[in-house]
Design an enzyme around this catalytic site. Sequence first.
Site, mmCIF file in Angstrom:
data_model
loop_
_atom_site.group_PDB
_atom_site.id
_atom_site.type_symbol
_atom_site.label_atom_id
_atom_site.label_comp_id
_atom_site.label_asym_id
_atom_site.label_seq_id
_atom_site.Cartn_x
_atom_site.Cartn_y
_atom_site.Cartn_z
ATOM 1 N N THR A 153 -5.201 -13.027 8.014
ATOM 2 C CA THR A 153 -5.065 -12.839 9.468
ATOM 3 C C THR A 153 -6.104 -13.520 10.355
ATOM 4 O OG1 THR A 153 -4.628 -10.621 8.658
ATOM 5 C CG2 THR A 153 -4.696 -10.881 11.025
ATOM 6 N N ARG A 181 8.056 -7.538 4.107
ATOM 7 C CA ARG A 181 6.796 -6.783 3.983
ATOM 8 C C ARG A 181 5.998 -6.810 5.300
ATOM 9 N NH1 ARG A 181 1.260 -8.482 4.511
ATOM 10 N NH2 ARG A 181 -0.031 -6.989 3.395
ATOM 11 N N VAL A 182 5.436 -5.653 5.661
ATOM 12 C CA VAL A 182 4.605 -5.540 6.865
ATOM 13 C C VAL A 182 3.240 -5.010 6.464
ATOM 14 C CG1 VAL A 182 4.350 -4.401 9.100
ATOM 15 C CG2 VAL A 182 6.620 -5.089 8.323
ATOM 16 N N GLY A 183 2.183 -5.674 6.872
ATOM 17 C CA GLY A 183 0.824 -5.227 6.560
ATOM 18 C C GLY A 183 0.210 -4.454 7.716
ATOM 19 N N ASP A 184 -1.095 -4.532 7.842
ATOM 20 C CA ASP A 184 -1.829 -3.771 8.855
ATOM 21 C C ASP A 184 -1.754 -4.393 10.251
ATOM 22 O OD1 ASP A 184 -3.391 -5.885 7.531
ATOM 23 O OD2 ASP A 184 -4.948 -5.349 8.985
ATOM 24 N N GLY A 205 -7.578 -8.679 6.101
ATOM 25 C CA GLY A 205 -7.757 -8.380 4.686
ATOM 26 C C GLY A 205 -6.496 -7.834 4.057
HETATM 27 N N1 GLY Z 1 -3.999 -8.432 6.889
HETATM 28 C C1 GLY Z 1 -2.774 -9.108 6.918
HETATM 29 C C2 GLY Z 1 -1.752 -8.536 6.061
HETATM 30 O O1 GLY Z 1 -2.070 -7.854 5.089
HETATM 31 O O2 GLY Z 1 -0.588 -8.761 6.318
#
Ligand code: GLY
Length: 300
Positions: A153, A181-184, A205
């Site tokens: 990111t 997929r979706v992250g933070d 991260g």
């Molecule tokens: N930090 C970005 C993600 O894990 O998608």
Amino acid sequence: MWSLILHGGAKEIDPEEEEAHRNGCIKALEAGRAVLAGGGTAVDAVEAAGRVLETDPTFNAGYGSALNSDGEVEMCAGVMEGRNFNVGAVAVIKGVRHPISVAKAMLHEEPILLASDGARRFAADKQLELCDPADLVTPQQRDLASKSEAKDTIGVVALDQYGDLAVGTSTGGLDGSAPGRVGDSPQPGCGYYADNQLGAVAFSGDGEHIARKALAARVMQELSARRALSSGQAAMAGVEEVLEPSLMEVEAIGGEAGAIVLTPTGKSGWAHNSREFAVAFMTSEDNHPHVFVRKRDEGR
Ligand code: GLY
């Protein structure tokens, strides 16, 4: 007084890529500085700097985003204003040049987060820049399509002369992730948060770890506890200390992370447990860019 801090991702940066990271961060800092020094708002500075990072294939956002397991670019972004807690975010969006601008355009909508085709349709309705999804893949990525490479990111945090904080994140996610997929990064309280009374933070991260631990929310708790301890500046002397517990949390469950933070008085801090984490910051007081590829280079 204004203040600006940004990062290019918690990851490993090979020595031959360090200059590109430094130059990209300086260019983005200049874009944000121009907005803030010209009397613009924190949220506009976040967008301006974020768009530069999204344009530069050195960083995993916009053009040059990581490829999912289908070899496609799916992006996530989030923007938040600390004055009114407005949140705008997009997830799993394809075929837009600047996810951070789409997220910013979401700030004043009823929903806070749109995903996938709905997010792209929203971008089209707002006449934001669309593109062929394949146009976001660099020639080098096409050549290396089968090679997995960890990337992360970008994030920007700004304080403007009106006392408003804003934060933005943008990412192509993690290489080889499952489609959808979706992250933070688009989730407030996980990858970012802003509150004019406490501060603003952006994470980078391993998104699953960051989201499970709601790290941005934890940083806000730390900032709140420090504010309660003392109203003086001493409480914020080492502002990156508020990040350390969160980084330890994520490390304990085997993850990598980095974060940048700004206090309501414009004091910046950053920390990471990844090998590298390119960061640049600047304030109206010294009007000089400070750029680092890893924390230990800062000399403290
Ligand atoms: N930090 C970005 C993600 O894990 O998608």
